[in-house]
Design an enzyme around this catalytic site. Structure first.
Site, PDB file in Angstrom:
ATOM      1  N   ALA A  70       7.501  -3.052   0.436  1.00 13.67           N
ATOM      2  CA  ALA A  70       6.823  -1.984   1.173  1.00 13.67           C
ATOM      3  C   ALA A  70       7.819  -1.460   2.198  1.00 13.67           C
ATOM      4  CB  ALA A  70       5.594  -2.548   1.863  1.00 13.67           C
ATOM      5  N   GLY A 115       6.463  -6.078  -1.847  1.00 14.81           N
ATOM      6  CA  GLY A 115       5.676  -5.175  -2.691  1.00 14.81           C
ATOM      7  C   GLY A 115       6.330  -4.910  -4.040  1.00 14.81           C
ATOM      8  N   GLU A 118       5.358  -7.767  -6.135  1.00 10.28           N
ATOM      9  CA  GLU A 118       3.917  -7.625  -6.385  1.00 10.28           C
ATOM     10  C   GLU A 118       3.638  -6.544  -7.426  1.00 10.28           C
ATOM     11  OE1 GLU A 118       3.274  -7.310  -2.042  1.00 10.28           O
ATOM     12  OE2 GLU A 118       1.621  -8.701  -2.363  1.00 10.28           O
ATOM     13  N   GLU A 138       7.656 -11.769   3.041  1.00 11.67           N
ATOM     14  CA  GLU A 138       6.809 -11.240   4.132  1.00 11.67           C
ATOM     15  C   GLU A 138       6.739 -12.165   5.348  1.00 11.67           C
ATOM     16  OE1 GLU A 138       6.121 -10.958   0.931  1.00 11.67           O
ATOM     17  OE2 GLU A 138       5.383  -8.935   0.536  1.00 11.67           O
TER      18      GLU A 138
HETATM   19  N1  COA Z   1      11.692  -0.930   3.780  1.00 12.45           N
HETATM   20  C1  COA Z   1      12.383   0.080   4.352  1.00 12.45           C
HETATM   21  N2  COA Z   1      13.703   0.251   4.193  1.00 12.45           N
HETATM   22  C2  COA Z   1      14.339  -0.648   3.407  1.00 12.45           C
HETATM   23  C3  COA Z   1      13.688  -1.721   2.795  1.00 12.45           C
HETATM   24  C4  COA Z   1      12.292  -1.838   2.999  1.00 12.45           C
HETATM   25  N3  COA Z   1      11.567  -2.815   2.435  1.00 12.45           N
HETATM   26  N4  COA Z   1      14.589  -2.444   2.092  1.00 12.45           N
HETATM   27  C5  COA Z   1      15.767  -1.826   2.269  1.00 12.45           C
HETATM   28  N5  COA Z   1      15.629  -0.753   3.055  1.00 12.45           N
HETATM   29  C6  COA Z   1      16.663   0.200   3.503  1.00 12.45           C
HETATM   30  C7  COA Z   1      17.530  -0.409   4.586  1.00 12.45           C
HETATM   31  O1  COA Z   1      16.916  -0.273   5.858  1.00 12.45           O
HETATM   32  C8  COA Z   1      18.775   0.425   4.429  1.00 12.45           C
HETATM   33  O2  COA Z   1      18.541   1.695   5.019  1.00 12.45           O
HETATM   34  P1  COA Z   1      19.703   2.376   5.931  1.00 12.45           P
HETATM   35  O3  COA Z   1      20.852   2.576   4.975  1.00 12.45           O
HETATM   36  O4  COA Z   1      19.063   3.661   6.368  1.00 12.45           O
HETATM   37  O5  COA Z   1      20.001   1.394   7.030  1.00 12.45           O
HETATM   38  C9  COA Z   1      18.865   0.658   2.913  1.00 12.45           C
HETATM   39  O6  COA Z   1      17.547   0.454   2.417  1.00 12.45           O
HETATM   40  C10 COA Z   1      19.789  -0.305   2.196  1.00 12.45           C
HETATM   41  O7  COA Z   1      19.385  -1.627   2.530  1.00 12.45           O
HETATM   42  P2  COA Z   1      20.372  -2.725   3.198  1.00 12.45           P
HETATM   43  O8  COA Z   1      19.515  -3.707   3.926  1.00 12.45           O
HETATM   44  O9  COA Z   1      21.439  -2.038   3.966  1.00 12.45           O
HETATM   45  O10 COA Z   1      20.996  -3.353   1.878  1.00 12.45           O
HETATM   46  P3  COA Z   1      21.585  -4.833   1.738  1.00 12.45           P
HETATM   47  O11 COA Z   1      22.270  -4.866   0.411  1.00 12.45           O
HETATM   48  O12 COA Z   1      22.351  -5.234   2.940  1.00 12.45           O
HETATM   49  O13 COA Z   1      20.299  -5.793   1.653  1.00 12.45           O
HETATM   50  C11 COA Z   1      18.095  -6.430   0.945  1.00 12.45           C
HETATM   51  C12 COA Z   1      19.386  -5.682   0.584  1.00 12.45           C
HETATM   52  C13 COA Z   1      17.096  -6.153  -0.172  1.00 12.45           C
HETATM   53  C14 COA Z   1      18.371  -7.952   1.012  1.00 12.45           C
HETATM   54  C15 COA Z   1      17.561  -5.930   2.313  1.00 12.45           C
HETATM   55  O14 COA Z   1      17.505  -4.524   2.272  1.00 12.45           O
HETATM   56  C16 COA Z   1      16.189  -6.432   2.659  1.00 12.45           C
HETATM   57  O15 COA Z   1      16.050  -7.593   3.077  1.00 12.45           O
HETATM   58  N6  COA Z   1      15.156  -5.581   2.543  1.00 12.45           N
HETATM   59  C17 COA Z   1      13.825  -5.892   2.961  1.00 12.45           C
HETATM   60  C18 COA Z   1      13.176  -6.824   1.984  1.00 12.45           C
HETATM   61  C19 COA Z   1      11.785  -7.178   2.453  1.00 12.45           C
HETATM   62  O16 COA Z   1      11.582  -7.873   3.430  1.00 12.45           O
HETATM   63  N7  COA Z   1      10.780  -6.703   1.707  1.00 12.45           N
HETATM   64  C20 COA Z   1       9.423  -6.993   1.968  1.00 12.45           C
HETATM   65  C21 COA Z   1       8.790  -5.934   2.777  1.00 12.45           C
HETATM   66  S1  COA Z   1       7.079  -6.315   3.033  1.00 12.45           S
END
Ligand code: COA
Length: 261
Positions: A70, A115, A118, A138
């Site tokens: 999400a 999400g 999910e 989460e």
């Molecule tokens: N919501 C909003 N933005 C997200 C996102 C999410 N769930 N997941 C990634 N992004 C965005 C990042 O903020 C970043 O944006 P920016 O370039 O404007 O800063 C872009 O996507 C790229 O992500 P980044 O974190 O820089 O890539 P990474 O390779 O370093 O890490 C992940 C990849 C997937 C490990 C990391 O993005 C992450 O932990 N995401 C969240 C996962 C999460 O907790 N999901 C559950 C949500 S309920």
């Protein structure tokens, strides 16, 4: 032939009646904001009502992510009521996917977190690329899965592994996901879509009415009444300091410091 137009999705149908829906926000790792959720709901309705569509493949744009969850930016400002409402809305869209009368195959091409995992679990079948990673992180945001993850993960991998995944927020690689029954097949990234078309091809040769009734009958075996409880608890967590800290820490690109409040 259906070729609907969306802002955040690509939707194409081939001559065999196999529609591909691609979530298309690669710069945000295809995170599910409210626009994506509404369009996904529309796209599934379109596929379901179009007689020419016989099966659906759902995937994410780019090579890095299926869906990274999400949209945390949107989540961060939710109050209890909005949190519960969002969870209930996501659940209802994912449940429409699960109850779609045409086979829905997820091609999980990279991160499937929160999400995203999910969403993949709501599909009928999952094909993962070898770089796919599944997780429900989460709790690291001070939340719980709110789009049905607490209900569907135990059905797929068993309660014990589901508890481990949900409580640690850890990730499963594609081969482990295959071992635990979370995915049906693992393929190299260049081959996953072909595998999905092959599988969809076998499904769509069969009687469409029988296919839809088979989906309904299999789904009947896994009805749970835990969804409403999940949405309520998700909303409740939106009032906590830990949730504010968890989501703010993500947006500020730092580790959270939880106080248990
Ligand atoms: N919501 C909003 N933005 C997200 C996102 C999410 N769930 N997941 C990634 N992004 C965005 C990042 O903020 C970043 O944006 P920016 O370039 O404007 O800063 C872009 O996507 C790229 O992500 P980044 O974190 O820089 O890539 P990474 O390779 O370093 O890490 C992940 C990849 C997937 C490990 C990391 O993005 C992450 O932990 N995401 C969240 C996962 C999460 O907790 N999901 C559950 C949500 S309920």
């Amino acid at each position: 032939m259906t070729s609907a137009t969306f802002e955040t999705l690509l939707f194409d149908t081939n001559d065999d009646g196999i529609a591909t829906i691609t979530i298309n926000r690669p710069d945000k790792l295809n995170a599910l904001n409210s626009k994506v959720l509404s369009e996904l709901s529309e796209a599934i309705k379109t596929a379901e009502s179009d007689r020419d569509v016989k099966a659906v493949i759902l995937t994410g744009s780019g090579e890095k992510a299926f869906v990274a969850g999400a949209d945390i930016k949107e989540l961060s400002s939710l109050n209890r009521e909005q949190g519960e409402e969002l969870a209930a809305r996501g659940q209802s869209i994912f449940s429409a996917i699960e109850n779609c009368g045409k086979p829905v195959i997820a091609v999980v091409n990279g991160y499937a977190l929160g999400g995203g995992a999910e969403l993949a679990m709501a599909c009928h079948v999952r094909i993962a690329t070898s770089n796919a990673l599944f997780g429900l992180p989460e709790v690291s945001l001070g939340l719980i899965p709110g789009y049905g993850g607490t209900q569907r993960l135990p059905q797929l991998v068993g309660k014990s592994k589901a508890m481990e995944m949900i409580l640690t927020g850890g990730q499963l690689k594609a081969d482990e996901a295959l071992r635990f029954g979370l995915v049906n097949l693992v393929a190299e990234s260049g081959e996953a879509m072909d595998e999905a078309h092959k599988m969809a091809g076998k499904m769509v040769k069969n009687g469409p009415v029988a296919i839809s009734k088979a989906i309904a009958a299999v789904n009947a075996s896994s009805k749970t009444d835990g969804f409403a409880r999940e949405a309520m608890l998700f909303g409740e967590l939106c009032t906590t300091e830990d949730f504010k800290e968890g989501t703010t820490a993500f947006l500020e690109k730092r580790k959270p410091s939880f106080k248990g409040e």
